[in-house]
Design a protein around this motif. Sequence first.
Motif, PDB file in Angstrom:
ATOM      1  N   LYS A  78       0.858  -1.179   0.000  1.00  0.00           N
ATOM      2  CA  LYS A  78       0.000   0.000   0.000  1.00  0.00           C
ATOM      3  C   LYS A  78       0.900   1.237   0.000  1.00  0.00           C
ATOM      4  O   LYS A  78       1.920   1.264   0.692  1.00  0.00           O
ATOM      5  CB  LYS A  78      -0.907   0.006   1.229  1.00  0.00           C
ATOM      6  N   PHE A  79       0.504   2.244  -0.753  1.00  0.00           N
ATOM      7  CA  PHE A  79       1.333   3.443  -0.867  1.00  0.00           C
ATOM      8  C   PHE A  79       0.638   4.642  -0.209  1.00  0.00           C
ATOM      9  O   PHE A  79      -0.556   4.861  -0.404  1.00  0.00           O
ATOM     10  CB  PHE A  79       1.636   3.741  -2.339  1.00  0.00           C
ATOM     11  N   GLU A  80       1.425   5.374   0.585  1.00  0.00           N
ATOM     12  CA  GLU A  80       0.928   6.579   1.247  1.00  0.00           C
ATOM     13  C   GLU A  80       1.623   7.796   0.650  1.00  0.00           C
ATOM     14  O   GLU A  80       2.810   7.734   0.304  1.00  0.00           O
ATOM     15  CB  GLU A  80       1.203   6.517   2.754  1.00  0.00           C
ATOM     16  N   ILE A  81       0.901   8.906   0.575  1.00  0.00           N
ATOM     17  CA  ILE A  81       1.469  10.137   0.025  1.00  0.00           C
ATOM     18  C   ILE A  81       1.683  11.197   1.109  1.00  0.00           C
ATOM     19  O   ILE A  81       2.644  11.959   1.074  1.00  0.00           O
ATOM     20  CB  ILE A  81       0.547  10.703  -1.082  1.00  0.00           C
ATOM     21  N   LYS A  82       0.805  11.213   2.111  1.00  0.00           N
ATOM     22  CA  LYS A  82       0.870  12.237   3.154  1.00  0.00           C
ATOM     23  C   LYS A  82       2.158  12.138   3.964  1.00  0.00           C
ATOM     24  O   LYS A  82       2.678  11.043   4.210  1.00  0.00           O
ATOM     25  CB  LYS A  82      -0.324  12.116   4.088  1.00  0.00           C
ATOM     26  N   ILE A  83       2.652  13.304   4.401  1.00  0.00           N
ATOM     27  CA  ILE A  83       3.817  13.338   5.287  1.00  0.00           C
ATOM     28  C   ILE A  83       3.372  12.828   6.662  1.00  0.00           C
ATOM     29  O   ILE A  83       2.413  13.350   7.232  1.00  0.00           O
ATOM     30  CB  ILE A  83       4.376  14.768   5.419  1.00  0.00           C
ATOM     31  N   PRO A  84       4.038  11.818   7.200  1.00  0.00           N
ATOM     32  CA  PRO A  84       3.636  11.268   8.500  1.00  0.00           C
ATOM     33  C   PRO A  84       3.738  12.314   9.612  1.00  0.00           C
ATOM     34  O   PRO A  84       4.667  13.119   9.634  1.00  0.00           O
ATOM     35  CB  PRO A  84       4.632  10.129   8.733  1.00  0.00           C
ATOM     36  N   LYS A  85       2.773  12.285  10.524  1.00  0.00           N
ATOM     37  CA  LYS A  85       2.780  13.209  11.659  1.00  0.00           C
ATOM     38  C   LYS A  85       3.670  12.663  12.775  1.00  0.00           C
ATOM     39  O   LYS A  85       3.865  11.449  12.898  1.00  0.00           O
ATOM     40  CB  LYS A  85       1.359  13.413  12.176  1.00  0.00           C
ATOM     41  N   ILE A  95       4.264   1.666   2.114  1.00  0.00           N
ATOM     42  CA  ILE A  95       5.417   2.479   1.712  1.00  0.00           C
ATOM     43  C   ILE A  95       4.970   3.934   1.573  1.00  0.00           C
ATOM     44  O   ILE A  95       4.027   4.236   0.835  1.00  0.00           O
ATOM     45  CB  ILE A  95       6.020   1.990   0.383  1.00  0.00           C
ATOM     46  N   ASN A  96       5.625   4.828   2.313  1.00  0.00           N
ATOM     47  CA  ASN A  96       5.316   6.248   2.219  1.00  0.00           C
ATOM     48  C   ASN A  96       6.182   6.873   1.127  1.00  0.00           C
ATOM     49  O   ASN A  96       7.417   6.858   1.216  1.00  0.00           O
ATOM     50  CB  ASN A  96       5.572   6.931   3.570  1.00  0.00           C
TER      51      ASN A  96
END
Length: 379
Positions: A12-19, A49-50
């Motif tokens: 799974k791919f994430e785009i947001k910058i992690p908090k 994966i971010n």
Amino acid sequence: MKKLLDKIKLLKFEIKIPKKTDVLLLDDDYSKLQLDSEINTKIKNKNSINLYILFLAFIDVLLMKSKNLNDSYFVKFIETLNPQIAISHEINPAIFRIKKLCPYIKTIVYQLADQSESFRETSPLMLSLNKKYELRADYFLSKNEYSKNFYKFISANHIIAGSIKNNEIMLKEQKKDFDILFISQFRKKIESYYGTNKNIGSMRLIDSCTSYILRVLSELSDEKGFKIAIGLVSNRDDKKYKIDDSIKESELSFFKRDLKKFFHEDVSSYQLANRSKIIVTINSTIGYDLLSRGMKVIFFDLFNFLGGSPLDGHTLGEKNDELFWYTGNDKKIIKEKIMNLVQMDENNWKEKIKKNKNFIFDPGNKILKNIVKEILQKK
């Protein structure tokens, strides 16, 4: 190639910058740990994966600040989230990796696997990925006194806290719908041998033993009219990622070949155990968890002569141990032990089992959560 493609499908791919977070869970949510609402918690999904983090890691490699994209991604991920605490079980090497690459982060490792003397030499090699990582943490939470001593090869402050996963599960008292619950340890498809499970030469040892116990249970069901339920592996969240979609059908087929009539539900083995008079298993970890709750559990360790059973270290060598552990294969004795357990008064059972201090239950994980609070308050 198929395994590689299957892994890619899970990504799974994430785009947001992690908090930023207070606590990073590296156990893929194995224990379903619920910390206080004011504590910011992030679960690192191994299949996620971010893309923002991946870009930063890739730049570091291009600028030759790092030689390894994998390590660079891991460090960038940790630096972005900036957790004060990382928590995981010992089987996930990420918890030892984080101590190597980001030593300033407090790490809490909790015990997942139940070990025995047979694994004393191999466990350090397995957990360190053959000495790739130093086995070091700030805290190591063991299930019991035996395990605390066994895991001394991990450099940490060792504390007994019971099974973290088990501690987190809340069960309300319910009426007993089943006489016997059998905990499955099924893993892969077993072909029918002319409608039976008697082709033992092609079966795992534990499957052959399971088949033997099932035939005994089938006889008891006919003789006493017992209602028997099966706690299916295919219903376990922690096992689903290891098995394919057809596993439930294969698992049910395996049990039906030895047990004429049984019940199963799409709920956890813990929930089914809560509705059963007694629990029967070969050597499932769930059995130890249920025993720590005071439930009536018996282990039929038919291949004990080979070694490797965690119960070898968890018992006291006293008569009370015989209540929940039998290492023979005499059908008559197996039936007698099951009948004794079914008929035993609940209070009498709990009084006897209480003498064994190797089964610890900390409802709600007060020990672990107090450690987390203390670390955060010092920051």
